[in-house]
Design a protein around this motif. Structure first.
Motif, PDB file in Angstrom:
ATOM      1  N   ASP A 179      26.058  12.850  -1.117  1.00 55.56           N
ATOM      2  CA  ASP A 179      26.378  11.727  -0.241  1.00 55.56           C
ATOM      3  C   ASP A 179      27.455  10.880  -0.885  1.00 55.56           C
ATOM      4  N   GLU A 180      27.645   9.674  -0.386  1.00 56.46           N
ATOM      5  CA  GLU A 180      28.698   8.802  -0.899  1.00 56.46           C
ATOM      6  C   GLU A 180      28.471   8.384  -2.347  1.00 56.46           C
ATOM      7  N   HIS A 198      24.734   5.421   3.462  1.00 55.53           N
ATOM      8  CA  HIS A 198      25.059   6.781   3.038  1.00 55.53           C
ATOM      9  C   HIS A 198      24.620   7.780   4.099  1.00 55.53           C
TER      10      HIS A 198
END
Length: 234
Positions: A179-180, A198
């Motif tokens: 994810d981010e 996210h």
């Protein structure tokens, strides 16, 4: 097992002091069965807390000792005929040695204690469909604000983009997601507050299985997940 992402020191201190909800406590205890580093940190925090409490007790003894003893006697007398049931503490479940390898072959003990007796591995969990490519199993025996559930995400499937109204922790038990924030593998913990948005996606050819604890509902950023949220309970 090469664990790169851990609960924050603040989270581990809350665990050591016993100030966590049962949902969060379960997740941290499960992570500790896999992570010697976090076991050592919690032991240090518990030792520091014990030393601080002992010092505080000595400092207050001179002026409040008699009042404190008399109050204890009165409480014992008032409650001598009352029987209290003992509430088991998740955080006191014994933890084992860390497990090597890229996945967790069996269910860690703190989590296993809350699953049906016939569940011996992650594959035995009685999953229920939540959305295309996503299954879940909610642990309803936890009496706590928020929720704790197991989630299984098929390869290439993502969870809708979302933020958090409170604290969310995710422990990876099998596979991985990205994810981010970064890439999380088995044993890793994503310890997130309400300032993080996210969109996790299972990024390998194997399914991703994780334990998720929250103390408030997710905050979805798109319309369809928002509309479905009351029905799926996350």
């Amino acid at each position: 097992m090469n664990i790169k992402h851990h609960p924050t020191d603040q989270t581990l201190m809350e665990y050591a002091s016993g100030r966590m909800s049962q949902a969060m406590e379960l997740l941290v205890a499960t992570h500790m069965t896999l992570c010697p580093k976090c076991r050592e940190k919690v032991a240090e925090f518990e030792a520091l807390g014990g030393a601080a409490l002992e010092t505080a007790n000595v400092m207050s003894m001179n002026t409040h000792a008699l009042d404190h003893v008399m109050a204890m006697i009165e409480r014992e007398t008032a409650n001598e005929n009352v029987v209290f049931s003992e509430i088991p503490s998740i955080r006191r479940v014994a933890v084992g040695e860390s497990i090597t390898g890229s996945a967790i072959p069996s269910v860690p003990r703190p989590l296993a204690n809350l699953l049906p007796d016939d569940v011996l591995s992650l594959e035995d969990i009685p999953w229920k469909s939540l959305a295309p490519g996503v299954k879940h199993y909610q642990l309803k025996s936890i009496q706590s604000k928020g929720t704790v559930r197991l989630m299984k995400i098929a390869p290439g499937v993502s969870i809708p983009d979302h933020g958090h109204h409170g604290h969310e922790m995710t422990l990876l038990l099998k596979g991985s997601y990205i994810d981010e924030i970064g890439r999380f593998r088995a044993g890793d913990v994503a310890d997130l507050g309400n300032d993080v948005d996210h969109q996790p996606i299972a990024d390998t050819a194997e399914e991703c299985i994780c334990l998720i604890a929250t103390d408030a509902p997710m905050k979805f950023n798109r319309l369809l997940p928002k509309l479905l949220q009351p029905f799926i309970g996350i």
